[in-house]
Design an enzyme around this catalytic site. Structure first.
Site, PDB file in Angstrom:
ATOM      1  N   SER A  26      -0.025  -8.280  18.276  1.00 28.02           N
ATOM      2  CA  SER A  26       0.171  -8.146  16.836  1.00 28.02           C
ATOM      3  C   SER A  26       1.155  -7.048  16.449  1.00 28.02           C
ATOM      4  O   SER A  26       1.757  -7.114  15.380  1.00 28.02           O
ATOM      5  CB  SER A  26      -1.169  -7.907  16.140  1.00 28.02           C
ATOM      6  OG  SER A  26      -1.856  -6.817  16.734  1.00 28.02           O
ATOM      7  N   LYS A  57       2.163  -7.588   9.976  1.00 30.73           N
ATOM      8  CA  LYS A  57       1.817  -7.363   8.564  1.00 30.73           C
ATOM      9  C   LYS A  57       2.931  -7.758   7.600  1.00 30.73           C
ATOM     10  O   LYS A  57       2.661  -8.162   6.484  1.00 30.73           O
ATOM     11  CB  LYS A  57       1.424  -5.903   8.335  1.00 30.73           C
ATOM     12  CG  LYS A  57       0.016  -5.597   8.841  1.00 30.73           C
ATOM     13  CD  LYS A  57      -0.504  -4.287   8.267  1.00 30.73           C
ATOM     14  CE  LYS A  57      -1.946  -4.067   8.662  1.00 30.73           C
ATOM     15  NZ  LYS A  57      -2.075  -3.705  10.096  1.00 30.73           N
ATOM     16  N   GLU A  81      -3.890  -0.100  -1.127  1.00 28.79           N
ATOM     17  CA  GLU A  81      -4.418   1.053  -0.425  1.00 28.79           C
ATOM     18  C   GLU A  81      -3.935   0.948   1.025  1.00 28.79           C
ATOM     19  O   GLU A  81      -3.517  -0.117   1.476  1.00 28.79           O
ATOM     20  CB  GLU A  81      -5.947   1.061  -0.449  1.00 28.79           C
ATOM     21  CG  GLU A  81      -6.606   0.100   0.544  1.00 28.79           C
ATOM     22  CD  GLU A  81      -6.417  -1.368   0.211  1.00 28.79           C
ATOM     23  OE1 GLU A  81      -6.101  -1.680  -0.966  1.00 28.79           O
ATOM     24  OE2 GLU A  81      -6.573  -2.198   1.128  1.00 28.79           O
TER      25      GLU A  81
HETATM   26  C1  LIG Z   1      -3.304  -3.721  10.808  1.00 28.93           C
HETATM   27  C2  LIG Z   1      -3.144  -4.198  12.196  1.00 28.93           C
HETATM   28  C3  LIG Z   1      -4.114  -5.028  12.806  1.00 28.93           C
HETATM   29  C4  LIG Z   1      -5.419  -5.391  12.143  1.00 28.93           C
HETATM   30  O1  LIG Z   1      -5.300  -6.227  11.038  1.00 28.93           O
HETATM   31  P1  LIG Z   1      -5.768  -7.744  11.065  1.00 28.93           P
HETATM   32  O2  LIG Z   1      -5.786  -8.105   9.636  1.00 28.93           O
HETATM   33  O3  LIG Z   1      -7.110  -7.799  11.730  1.00 28.93           O
HETATM   34  O4  LIG Z   1      -4.751  -8.489  11.844  1.00 28.93           O
HETATM   35  C5  LIG Z   1      -3.878  -5.497  14.084  1.00 28.93           C
HETATM   36  N1  LIG Z   1      -2.758  -5.155  14.755  1.00 28.93           N
HETATM   37  C6  LIG Z   1      -1.808  -4.369  14.215  1.00 28.93           C
HETATM   38  C7  LIG Z   1      -0.607  -4.041  15.010  1.00 28.93           C
HETATM   39  C8  LIG Z   1      -1.965  -3.864  12.922  1.00 28.93           C
HETATM   40  O5  LIG Z   1      -1.023  -3.072  12.391  1.00 28.93           O
END
Ligand SMILES: *Cc1c(COP(=O)(O)O)cnc(C)c1O
Length: 400
Positions: A381, A93, A115
């Site tokens: 992610s 993010k 938000e």
């Molecule tokens: C917020 C989040 C997501 C989901 O958000 P996307 O916009 O779909 O990528 C995925 N993985 C993690 C670790 C997150 O914090």
């Protein structure tokens, strides 16, 4: 012209999805954001500043790891992970939050607003605001504030103002409404920093472009590591920003198969999951056209998944487009598969993944045996530190 240059079109449409359906007072402000973004996207100064931040603050490039033990366990394809868990603040993010904050700075704005549901976007944005010396206003439902106390503490330590939202369901949807309302009153001096590839134009394109760094790095690193491109590239999809960032690196490589993995929650019954593309239909949500999960009254349906970051009854318009055109495939993994992947990646590879990312790991584990001799690259992610208390208190140290 290549896909990324030509999509979306000037009005923010990915095929029939996207666009901007805004309350009239916000129209000029989104136009201002679009024009500013068009300018800075080609500005040498902006690109140089962003490169500097990526390297010296975020710790990029993040590596790719070969998951040898997991590959051996599954049999079939060799599995690799792009390590966004090693990005500063522990997830992808920050890639778009730092860039949105830099944009705000270029536009002369004084404040970032957003938000947040579980607090992950709020923490990333508060981090960016602190770095740039901007104010930060985060709207969060009272239920979420009670559930996610450590992230509320983090945001406050980082200097953000956390606005509790006490009406309706007191959760993410109300936080969006509350933040929009507050933004209308101060759009001259604030930037609404949307947290995924969702929302009205230009955010789906802008956030994809800001996340593209993940795919650019990954493509280069994967070729360096293996001598070729991955056969399959996979990522979890909530709004879809980590997936679009990785996909963008490979979307113009026709031999690379793309998979988005949605959360199937506890069952395929409406209300038990958040698998929008798998079970949804075309519609409008939060000012743009995409696929949505709706209840019998046509309202956004309640959703469930063990991974709160994937909890959204819509999806980025570009994913709906890639699904309709067949360029990307979408499938789902349920809570139990994600938990199993969470435990197995921790024990076998020494990496505790975020529950969101565990959905991509679960897909790779399930799919590997169907592709002997092939390679799968998944997007890890984020890291799972935020989830360990919840997981172990609820499920112990293994599923079953
Ligand atoms: C917020 C989040 C997501 C989901 O958000 P996307 O916009 O779909 O990528 C995925 N993985 C993690 C670790 C997150 O914090």
């Amino acid at each position: 012209m290549g896909y990324l240059k030509s999509t979306p079109d000037r009005n923010g449409f990915f095929g029939e999805y996207g666009g901007a359906d805004l309350p009239p007072p916000l129209v000029p402000h989104f136009k201002e954001i679009t024009e500013a973004y068009d300018r800075i996207a080609h500005s040498a100064e902006f690109i140089r500043d962003l490169r500097y931040i990526r390297k010296h603050f975020q710790g990029r490039p993040t590596p790719i790891s070969y998951l040898k033990n997991l590959s051996d366990d599954c049999g079939g394809a060799q599995i690799y992970a792009k390590r966004e868990d090693l990005n500063h603040t522990g997830a992808h993010k920050l890639n778009h939050c730092m860039a949105e904050a830099l944009l705000a700075k270029f536009m002369g704005k004084k404040k970032l607003m957003a938000e947040t549901g579980a607090g992950q976007h709020g923490v990333a944005l508060a981090t960016a605001a602190a770095y740039f010396g901007l104010e930060c206003e985060i709207h969060m439902g009272e239920i979420d504030i009670a559930k996610e106390a450590p992230n509320v503490t983090r945001m406050k330590l980082l200097g953000a103002e956390v606005v509790p939202v006490g009406f309706g369901g007191r959760s993410l949807k109300e936080a969006v409404d509350s933040c929009f309302q507050s933004y209308i009153g101060q759009a001259d001096t604030a930037l609404f920093a949307i947290g995924s590839v969702v929302g009205p134009h230009p955010f789906p394109r802008m956030v994809r472009d800001f996340q593209h760094v993940v795919g650019i790095e990954a493509r280069e690193q994967f070729i360096e590591m293996t001598g070729g491109l991955p056969d399959i590239v996979a990522a979890c999809v909530g709004g879809g920003s980590n997936a679009m960032g990785l996909f963008a690196g490979f979307i113009e490589d026709p031999d690379v198969t793309l998979y988005g993995v949605e959360p199937l929650g506890t069952s395929s019954k409406l209300g038990d999951h958040a698998a929008t593309i798998t079970y949804g239909e075309d519609g409008m949500i939060h000012g743009f056209r995409t696929m949505v999960l709706r209840d019998e009254n046509g309202e956004p349906a309640p959703v469930h998944t063990v991974a709160s970051g994937l909890d959204y009854p819509g999806v980025g318009p570009e994913h709906a487009h890639l699904y309709r055109t067949g360029r990307a495939n979408y499938t789902a993994a349920n809570d139990k598969e994600a938990l199993n992947a969470f435990y197995q990646l921790s024990r076998r590879e020494g990496i505790i993944p975020a529950l969101e990312s565990a959905h991509a790991v679960a897909f790779a584990m399930r799919e590997a045996k169907n592709h002997p001799g092939k390679t799968i690259l998944l997007n890890l992610s984020g890291r799972g530190d935020k989830d360990i208390d919840y997981v172990t208190e609820t499920y112990g140290f293994s599923v079953e």
